[in-house]
Write a protein that holds these residues in place. Sequence first.
Motif, PDB file in Angstrom:
ATOM      1  N   PRO A  17      72.322  25.600  53.412  1.00 11.67           N
ATOM      2  CA  PRO A  17      71.549  24.482  53.380  1.00 11.67           C
ATOM      3  C   PRO A  17      72.841  23.454  52.856  1.00 11.67           C
ATOM      4  O   PRO A  17      73.761  23.900  52.125  1.00 11.67           O
ATOM      5  N   GLY A  18      72.157  21.695  52.637  1.00 12.33           N
ATOM      6  CA  GLY A  18      73.573  20.976  51.968  1.00 12.33           C
ATOM      7  C   GLY A  18      74.122  19.963  52.748  1.00 12.33           C
ATOM      8  O   GLY A  18      75.105  20.975  52.869  1.00 12.33           O
ATOM      9  N   LEU A  19      74.322  18.582  53.355  1.00 13.31           N
ATOM     10  CA  LEU A  19      74.768  18.083  53.979  1.00 13.31           C
ATOM     11  C   LEU A  19      75.756  17.470  52.813  1.00 13.31           C
ATOM     12  O   LEU A  19      76.639  16.659  53.537  1.00 13.31           O
ATOM     13  N   GLU A  20      75.534  16.917  51.555  1.00  8.10           N
ATOM     14  CA  GLU A  20      75.858  15.627  50.828  1.00  8.10           C
ATOM     15  C   GLU A  20      76.258  16.826  49.518  1.00  8.10           C
ATOM     16  O   GLU A  20      75.632  17.004  48.783  1.00  8.10           O
ATOM     17  N   ALA A  43      81.080  14.067  49.861  1.00  7.92           N
ATOM     18  CA  ALA A  43      81.476  14.029  51.393  1.00  7.92           C
ATOM     19  C   ALA A  43      80.220  13.991  51.789  1.00  7.92           C
ATOM     20  O   ALA A  43      79.085  14.327  51.168  1.00  7.92           O
ATOM     21  N   LEU A  44      79.872  13.843  53.225  1.00 11.25           N
ATOM     22  CA  LEU A  44      79.027  14.271  54.213  1.00 11.25           C
ATOM     23  C   LEU A  44      79.899  15.520  54.658  1.00 11.25           C
ATOM     24  O   LEU A  44      80.804  15.366  55.403  1.00 11.25           O
ATOM     25  N   VAL A  45      78.930  16.349  54.800  1.00 14.16           N
ATOM     26  CA  VAL A  45      79.526  18.146  55.155  1.00 14.16           C
ATOM     27  C   VAL A  45      77.877  18.082  56.600  1.00 14.16           C
ATOM     28  O   VAL A  45      77.064  18.143  56.651  1.00 14.16           O
ATOM     29  N   THR A  46      78.902  18.946  57.186  1.00 17.21           N
ATOM     30  CA  THR A  46      78.355  19.528  58.291  1.00 17.21           C
ATOM     31  C   THR A  46      76.764  21.062  57.956  1.00 17.21           C
ATOM     32  O   THR A  46      76.082  21.256  58.567  1.00 17.21           O
ATOM     33  N   GLN A  60      86.253  12.330  55.379  1.00 19.21           N
ATOM     34  CA  GLN A  60      84.788  12.658  55.321  1.00 19.21           C
ATOM     35  C   GLN A  60      84.559  12.412  53.712  1.00 19.21           C
ATOM     36  O   GLN A  60      83.563  12.293  53.561  1.00 19.21           O
ATOM     37  N   CYS A  61      85.572  12.562  53.389  1.00 22.24           N
ATOM     38  CA  CYS A  61      85.279  12.409  51.511  1.00 22.24           C
ATOM     39  C   CYS A  61      85.576  10.452  51.031  1.00 22.24           C
ATOM     40  O   CYS A  61      86.804  10.103  52.115  1.00 22.24           O
ATOM     41  N   LEU A  62      85.020  10.386  50.228  1.00 20.33           N
ATOM     42  CA  LEU A  62      85.118   9.271  49.386  1.00 20.33           C
ATOM     43  C   LEU A  62      85.034   9.975  48.096  1.00 20.33           C
ATOM     44  O   LEU A  62      85.330  10.567  47.167  1.00 20.33           O
ATOM     45  N   PRO A  77      77.248   9.327  50.319  1.00 17.69           N
ATOM     46  CA  PRO A  77      77.935   9.677  52.018  1.00 17.69           C
ATOM     47  C   PRO A  77      77.274   8.747  52.484  1.00 17.69           C
ATOM     48  O   PRO A  77      77.310   7.624  53.949  1.00 17.69           O
ATOM     49  N   GLU A  78      75.887   9.707  52.699  1.00 14.82           N
ATOM     50  CA  GLU A  78      75.143   9.312  54.162  1.00 14.82           C
ATOM     51  C   GLU A  78      74.621   7.924  54.575  1.00 14.82           C
ATOM     52  O   GLU A  78      74.353   7.709  55.237  1.00 14.82           O
TER      53      GLU A  78
END
Length: 84
Positions: A17-20, A43-46, A60-62, A77-78
């Motif tokens: 799990p984990g998207l952010e 970042a926001l990941v899949t 996708q990185c900031l 990110p989200e």
Amino acid sequence: MQRRGTYPPPPGASDIPGLEVAGVIEEVGSSAGGWRPGDRVCALVTGGGYAEYCVAPAPQCLPVPRGMELTSAAAIPETFFTVW
């Protein structure tokens, strides 16, 4: 919902799990653009954000704003990508 198994990851994504995520870059790939080891990013990941280490595509990185805690930066990110 992911932890309960009611929100499955997309096909091919990690089942961790984990998207952010937010943290410090350990390594970069050849197509990482201007990112370097030691940079603080969020970042926001899949999937896989709950892991100790996570891979995120460079686009996708900031950058984490100066003075911001990583735990707060993970929420950027989200919100940013949704608004954009």
